[in-house]
Motif scaffolding. Structure first.
Motif, PDB file in Angstrom:
ATOM      1  N   GLU A 212       5.857 -10.720  11.210  1.00 26.60           N
ATOM      2  CA  GLU A 212       6.188 -10.837   9.787  1.00 26.60           C
ATOM      3  C   GLU A 212       4.988 -10.596   8.872  1.00 26.60           C
ATOM      4  OE1 GLU A 212       9.218 -11.284   8.548  1.00 26.60           O
ATOM      5  OE2 GLU A 212      10.118 -11.390  10.538  1.00 26.60           O
ATOM      6  N   PRO A 213       4.413  -9.398   8.899  1.00 28.08           N
ATOM      7  CA  PRO A 213       3.219  -9.157   8.081  1.00 28.08           C
ATOM      8  C   PRO A 213       3.501  -9.294   6.588  1.00 28.08           C
ATOM      9  CG  PRO A 213       3.551  -7.391   9.660  1.00 28.08           C
ATOM     10  CD  PRO A 213       4.782  -8.217   9.670  1.00 28.08           C
ATOM     11  N   SER A 214       2.488  -9.713   5.840  1.00 30.35           N
ATOM     12  CA  SER A 214       2.605  -9.800   4.382  1.00 30.35           C
ATOM     13  C   SER A 214       2.057  -8.552   3.712  1.00 30.35           C
ATOM     14  CB  SER A 214       1.847 -11.008   3.855  1.00 30.35           C
ATOM     15  OG  SER A 214       2.415 -12.179   4.349  1.00 30.35           O
ATOM     16  N   ALA A 215       1.759  -7.539   4.488  1.00 32.29           N
ATOM     17  CA  ALA A 215       1.313  -6.277   3.901  1.00 32.29           C
ATOM     18  C   ALA A 215       2.382  -5.235   4.170  1.00 32.29           C
ATOM     19  CB  ALA A 215      -0.016  -5.852   4.502  1.00 32.29           C
ATOM     20  N   TYR A 216       2.801  -4.577   3.106  1.00 38.65           N
ATOM     21  CA  TYR A 216       3.882  -3.604   3.205  1.00 38.65           C
ATOM     22  C   TYR A 216       3.325  -2.221   2.912  1.00 38.65           C
ATOM     23  CZ  TYR A 216       7.036  -7.630   2.985  1.00 38.65           C
ATOM     24  OH  TYR A 216       7.670  -8.802   3.239  1.00 38.65           O
ATOM     25  N   TYR A 217       3.949  -1.240   3.488  1.00 39.85           N
ATOM     26  CA  TYR A 217       3.537   0.140   3.245  1.00 39.85           C
ATOM     27  C   TYR A 217       4.709   0.900   2.637  1.00 39.85           C
ATOM     28  CZ  TYR A 217      -0.545  -0.874   6.026  1.00 39.85           C
ATOM     29  OH  TYR A 217      -1.707  -1.406   6.488  1.00 39.85           O
ATOM     30  N   LEU A 218       4.419   1.652   1.585  1.00 42.38           N
ATOM     31  CA  LEU A 218       5.438   2.538   1.011  1.00 42.38           C
ATOM     32  C   LEU A 218       5.211   3.919   1.605  1.00 42.38           C
ATOM     33  CD1 LEU A 218       5.339   1.428  -2.722  1.00 42.38           C
ATOM     34  CD2 LEU A 218       6.988   0.765  -0.976  1.00 42.38           C
ATOM     35  N   VAL A 219       6.264   4.487   2.171  1.00 43.95           N
ATOM     36  CA  VAL A 219       6.071   5.774   2.831  1.00 43.95           C
ATOM     37  C   VAL A 219       6.964   6.849   2.210  1.00 43.95           C
ATOM     38  CG1 VAL A 219       5.265   4.916   5.030  1.00 43.95           C
ATOM     39  CG2 VAL A 219       7.721   5.060   4.601  1.00 43.95           C
TER      40      VAL A 219
ATOM     41  N   MET B  22       7.880  -0.198   4.774  1.00 40.94           N
ATOM     42  CA  MET B  22       7.781  -0.528   6.208  1.00 40.94           C
ATOM     43  C   MET B  22       6.605  -1.446   6.441  1.00 40.94           C
ATOM     44  SD  MET B  22       5.766   2.245   8.331  1.00 40.94           S
ATOM     45  CE  MET B  22       4.010   2.243   8.127  1.00 40.94           C
ATOM     46  N   ARG B  23       6.636  -2.090   7.587  1.00 37.69           N
ATOM     47  CA  ARG B  23       5.504  -2.922   7.971  1.00 37.69           C
ATOM     48  C   ARG B  23       5.029  -2.509   9.354  1.00 37.69           C
ATOM     49  NH1 ARG B  23       7.383  -9.014   6.693  1.00 37.69           N
ATOM     50  NH2 ARG B  23       9.247  -8.355   7.818  1.00 37.69           N
ATOM     51  N   LEU B  24       3.794  -2.847   9.706  1.00 40.80           N
ATOM     52  CA  LEU B  24       3.237  -2.406  10.982  1.00 40.80           C
ATOM     53  C   LEU B  24       3.718  -3.302  12.118  1.00 40.80           C
ATOM     54  CD1 LEU B  24      -0.465  -1.636   9.976  1.00 40.80           C
ATOM     55  CD2 LEU B  24       1.379  -0.011  10.336  1.00 40.80           C
ATOM     56  N   LYS B  25       4.095  -2.677  13.208  1.00 40.46           N
ATOM     57  CA  LYS B  25       4.499  -3.372  14.437  1.00 40.46           C
ATOM     58  C   LYS B  25       5.456  -4.528  14.157  1.00 40.46           C
ATOM     59  CE  LYS B  25       0.433  -2.319  17.219  1.00 40.46           C
ATOM     60  NZ  LYS B  25      -0.561  -2.842  18.147  1.00 40.46           N
TER      61      LYS B  25
ATOM     62  N   ALA C 257      -3.281   2.946  -5.278  1.00 40.04           N
ATOM     63  CA  ALA C 257      -2.326   2.986  -4.172  1.00 40.04           C
ATOM     64  C   ALA C 257      -2.094   1.604  -3.592  1.00 40.04           C
ATOM     65  CB  ALA C 257      -2.834   3.925  -3.079  1.00 40.04           C
ATOM     66  N   THR C 258      -2.917   0.635  -3.957  1.00 42.96           N
ATOM     67  CA  THR C 258      -2.782  -0.699  -3.391  1.00 42.96           C
ATOM     68  C   THR C 258      -2.335  -1.666  -4.475  1.00 42.96           C
ATOM     69  OG1 THR C 258      -4.506  -0.236  -1.790  1.00 42.96           O
ATOM     70  CG2 THR C 258      -3.995  -2.528  -2.154  1.00 42.96           C
ATOM     71  N   PHE C 259      -1.310  -2.412  -4.167  1.00 42.59           N
ATOM     72  CA  PHE C 259      -0.764  -3.384  -5.118  1.00 42.59           C
ATOM     73  C   PHE C 259      -0.849  -4.763  -4.510  1.00 42.59           C
ATOM     74  CE2 PHE C 259       1.398   0.653  -5.398  1.00 42.59           C
ATOM     75  CZ  PHE C 259       1.213   0.988  -6.719  1.00 42.59           C
ATOM     76  N   PHE C 260      -0.962  -5.736  -5.409  1.00 50.16           N
ATOM     77  CA  PHE C 260      -1.126  -7.096  -4.915  1.00 50.16           C
ATOM     78  C   PHE C 260      -0.385  -8.039  -5.844  1.00 50.16           C
ATOM     79  CE2 PHE C 260      -3.294 -11.185  -4.902  1.00 50.16           C
ATOM     80  CZ  PHE C 260      -3.293 -11.459  -3.551  1.00 50.16           C
TER      81      PHE C 260
ATOM     82  N   ILE D 299       0.854  -1.186   0.000  1.00 47.89           N
ATOM     83  CA  ILE D 299       0.000   0.000   0.000  1.00 47.89           C
ATOM     84  C   ILE D 299       0.885   1.229   0.000  1.00 47.89           C
ATOM     85  CG2 ILE D 299      -1.816   1.254   1.226  1.00 47.89           C
ATOM     86  CD1 ILE D 299      -2.629  -1.488   2.404  1.00 47.89           C
ATOM     87  N   ASP D 300       0.727   2.041  -1.027  1.00 46.46           N
ATOM     88  CA  ASP D 300       1.529   3.247  -1.157  1.00 46.46           C
ATOM     89  C   ASP D 300       0.806   4.375  -0.433  1.00 46.46           C
ATOM     90  OD1 ASP D 300       3.067   5.361  -1.857  1.00 46.46           O
ATOM     91  OD2 ASP D 300       3.332   4.727  -3.948  1.00 46.46           O
ATOM     92  N   LEU D 301       1.284   4.702   0.755  1.00 46.54           N
ATOM     93  CA  LEU D 301       0.588   5.702   1.568  1.00 46.54           C
ATOM     94  C   LEU D 301       0.679   7.096   0.951  1.00 46.54           C
ATOM     95  CD1 LEU D 301       1.570   4.579   5.168  1.00 46.54           C
ATOM     96  CD2 LEU D 301      -0.482   4.061   3.886  1.00 46.54           C
TER      97      LEU D 301
END
Lengths: 479, 338
Positions: free
Chosen positions: B331-338, B322-325, B299-302, B134-136
């Motif tokens: 080891e989340p499989s959802a990444y954030y672009l910041v 980055m990933r949350l917490k 903004a969301t890629f899969f 997810i590209d924030l």
């Protein structure tokens, strides 16, 4: 109805059992004024009916009748569930002080402790059951058991624990139950026959003593098994929470220990209350109540130390999601359950009633102190469960979703309160009846007080008694 | 399967509407004006495609449609045997990946993701690792993904798989708003899985954490254990609860896990924990998750992180990811672009 009997008076009256078989029950357990009984049982029945209605509504409507939300997943029912598991484990561990660790001065309260442990466990099971989204699938825990889940282990532990508990209680009472099954008539006789499970005890003192000694040995063995089981039961219940990484308030090695200590405090409080008010009023009554009250204060004190430690560490660490929970407890939305419930009822009143010079010599005030702690510990359990949920898992998550079922606050709904109070009544009612009917306050060999035969001490003597009994069951053995 | 059966019904009706001229039109290419071909006749095979850049040929599209109509008619005959229908339909649909045009410059990023998706689907399930990026910087906080998810999965009130968190920074007049959409992060080491007492939730071979609604007893331990608040509980409420009668949209069966459950009384999924599953039912048919397709800012890629040619593999290799917490080791499989 007479009460406040000394053991000698009871012994004198015991000769009269044969003429008035059904009066025995009243003489040996508790006797209150008639109006009080009517009020008590009437009230309990009424509350039980409310409980049944609430239970029916819950089963038909599902969890939509609760005030729970997705983020605040566990509420009143889980708090009541761990409260009862705590009462059960605490009462049981107190009974092991008598039967395993040899504190025989409390022996008169031992059966009562086990009986309340049994009923408290059943109450706990009731509440964890109604808390399930699909209550009729509870058996999945056995068929699809997941060994990594603390909750799954706990269910196994509860099953093991209830077996130990019930067998121990039955072993303790079996001779008296067998005796009562012979002496009573009518429905009482049927009741005693059923609960004695067909066990029959020798009808003279020596044989009886032997049988009793055997029972006590087995009770000791079971108690020794039961101590770790009870610790697993309640420490494990604490671990259900303590292993949750997501909730810093719970995620602490001290948490299961706090559960155990507050379980002991609640068990001692329940014993103080029950024994102070409904225990047999003989010459030991005050001493036992006093001793139980002191134990209660001891455990409340240790509990207070542990809770203080947790609070200090949490507040000093100042990690937001950790600190906010303590703020909510001390000054926020849980301040009443904390200061009034946990601190005033759970700690201050009991300590005052047990220590103030005017109160501490009266079993009434001691018992009331116990009752206060028993009520206060409901708040303790609530404060252990619910506040952990108020901190959103991610900052802003509480405002991201504008839905009632995503609120980060909780107050039990009407049906949750009704089912909690009614559910408690549903267990207290059979408990009160069992309390009256079962020989909880018998003394060893009470019915043989007039004949003072020596009791068999060595296994050799016991064997002689056994042989003589087999040859001539009616005869008086000569050891 | 009901959803697709319904779709076929619509196609059926369309075919009925064409009935009088069916012998002339529906399967007959316009170019061939001989007028001899009937319903039973095999449509002439499409000519060799010399222009691969073009979209699917009209003849081919018609052929597809006819096949679908015929399949719908045949399946309707078997509708009394739901299992048979399900099996037949899944066999049919397993083969039916949407045909995509070859890459061209300036195309929508969705096209590339769909091509990547088809490549991943060709691999065995164990070799895929679905990842969301997810590209924030691109997220405008329109909440379209939240709503699209609700519609796709027919979610009741109180059950949300992908909320968007908002944050306001600065003071007037220098104010900015930041947005953070949060699907289920499909952790590599999910805290919600080991706590389940009945093994009703697990991490699938493709990395998606799924729930077996029929096994779940509704103890809500997983909801408590999730450090991201990514699980909701289905309390059994409906959007039209206070209306005089239940609205039709409340009775739409959810296609989740390809099970098409209708929420009625206390039947599952009512009384169960529910969570985002990256639209598993869609991706296994070659479609992107609904939130990805819907996102107006793309903004969301899969995609499949095990494939280095995949778009998401490129994105998560960038330094601003980055990933949350992450400190929890989930080891989340959802990444954030910041």
């Amino acid at each position: 109805m007479e009460y406040n009997l000394t053991s000698d008076e009871v012994a004198q009256q015991s000769g009269a059992w044969r003429t008035h078989p059904n009066t025995i029950v009243h003489q040996l357990t508790v006797a209150q004024p008639r109006w009080m009984q009517i009020l008590f049982y009437g009230g309990l029945t009424l509350l039980s009916i409310i409980g049944l209605i609430a239970l029916g509504v819950r089963l038909l409507e599902g969890l939509r009748i609760t005030a729970l939300t997705s983020p605040m997943g566990w509420g009143m029912w889980v708090a009541v569930y761990i409260y009862f598991i705590g009462l059960s484990a605490g009462s049981f561990l107190l009974s092991t002080l008598i039967y395993v660790f040899g504190m025989e001065q409390y022996e008169k309260a031992g059966r009562m402790a086990l009986l309340s442990a049994l009923f408290a466990l059943m109450a706990g099971m009731l509440f964890v059951w109604i808390d399930l989204g699909h209550p009729w699938r509870f058996w999945h825990v056995f068929t699809r058991w997941n060994y990594t889940s603390v909750l799954a282990w706990e269910v196994i532990a509860y099953g093991f624990y209830i077996t130990v508990l019930a067998s121990e209680l039955w072993l303790l009472m079996r001779c008296d139950l067998a005796d009562l099954a012979l002496r009573t008539t009518g429905w009482r006789q049927i009741f005693y026959r059923v609960v004695s499970l067909g066990f029959r005890c020798p009808q003279n003192q020596n044989q009886y003593q032997y049988c009793h000694t055997q029972s006590m040995q087995r009770v000791k063995t079971l108690g020794m098994i039961g101590v770790p089981v009870a610790i697993i039961v309640h420490g494990g219940t604490g671990s259900i929470f303590a292993v949750v990484l997501a909730k810093p308030y719970w995620y602490s090695g001290l948490f299961p220990i706090i559960f155990l200590v507050s379980a002991l405090a609640s068990g001692a409080a329940l014993m103080t209350f029950l024994y102070g008010f409904f225990g047999r009023k003989d010459e030991d009554h005050f001493a036992i109540t006093r001793g139980l009250a002191n134990l209660m204060i001891l455990f409340i004190g240790i509990d207070l130390i542990l809770i203080t430690a947790e609070f200090l560490v949490g507040l000093y660490g100042n990690i937001p999601e950790h600190r906010e929970v303590y703020h909510a407890l001390l000054f926020g939305q849980f301040r009443y359950t904390f200061w009034v419930g946990q601190m005033l009822f759970g700690i201050l009143i009991p300590i005052l009633l047990v220590t103030l010079p005017r109160m501490r010599h009266n079993t009434f005030w001691l018992g009331l102190g116990g009752l206060s702690a028993v009520i206060g510990i409901v708040a303790v359990r609530f404060n252990l469960v619910v506040p952990a949920y108020i901190v959103p898992m991610l900052p802003g998550l509480d405002h991201a979703i504008n839905e009632a079922r995503w609120a980060h606050s909780y107050f039990p709904s009407f049906w949750e309160l009704a089912s909690s109070i009614g559910g408690v009544a549903l267990v207290v009612l059979p408990f009160s009846i069992a309390f009256r009917l079962l020989p909880l306050f018998h003394e060893i060999g009470e019915q043989f007080k007039e004949t003072a035969d020596p009791m068999p001490v060595t296994p050799e003597q016991s064997r002689v008694v056994d042989q003589q009994f087999q040859q001539d069951p009616g005869g008086v053995p000569n050891v | 399967m009901e959803k697709y059966a319904r779709q076929r019904e619509v196609w059926d009706r369309m075919a009925d509407a064409f009935q009088p001229t069916e012998s002339q039109t529906s399967v007959e290419p316009l170019a061939d004006r001989s007028g001899k071909a009937g319903v039973g006749t095999q449509p002439t095979p499409p000519k060799a495609q010399a222009t691969p850049i073009n979209l699917v040929g009209r003849r081919e599209a018609l052929q597809h449609m006819t096949q679908n109509v015929l399949a719908g008619l045949t399946l309707a005959l078997w509708s009394s045997q739901p299992r048979a229908v399900e099996a037949a339909a899944s066999e049919l649909e397993a083969l039916e990946l949407p045909e995509l045009p070859p890459p061209q410059p300036g195309e929508d990023v969705l096209m590339r993701m769909m091509r990547d998706l088809q490549r991943a689907l060709a691999k065995p399930k164990e070799q895929r690792h679905w990842v969301m990026v997810i590209d924030l910087r691109k997220c405008v906080g329109c909440h379209a993904c939240t709503i699209a998810c609700v519609t796709e999965n027919a979610l009741p009130p109180g059950v949300l798989y992908r909320p968007v968190m908002e944050e306001e920074v600065g003071t007037y007049p220098h104010v900015a708003r930041r947005f953070l959409p949060r699907p289920c992060l499909q952790c590599g080491n999910p805290p919600c899985v080991p706590v389940c007492p009945v093994h009703a939730t697990w991490k699938g071979a493709d990395g998606i954490v799924v729930i077996d609604y029929d096994a779940c007893i509704g103890c809500r331990y997983c909801i408590t254990a999730c450090p991201y608040g990514a699980r909701s509980f289905d309390f059994g409420e409906h959007h039209s609860d206070n209306a005089p009668h239940r609205a039709e949209y409340d009775m739409v069966a959810s296609p989740e896990y390809g099970q098409f459950r209708q929420r009625q009384g206390q039947q599952s999924p009512v009384g169960n924990a529910r969570k985002c599953h990256f639209c598993k039912h869609r991706i296994e048919k070659g479609m992107l998750p609904q939130c990805v397709t819907t996102c107006i800012g793309r903004a969301t890629f899969f995609g499949d992180a095990n494939d280095s040619a995949n778009l998401v593999s490129e994105l998560i290799a960038s330094p601003n990811v980055m990933r949350l917490k992450e400190e929890l080791g989930t080891e989340p499989s959802a990444y954030y672009l910041v």
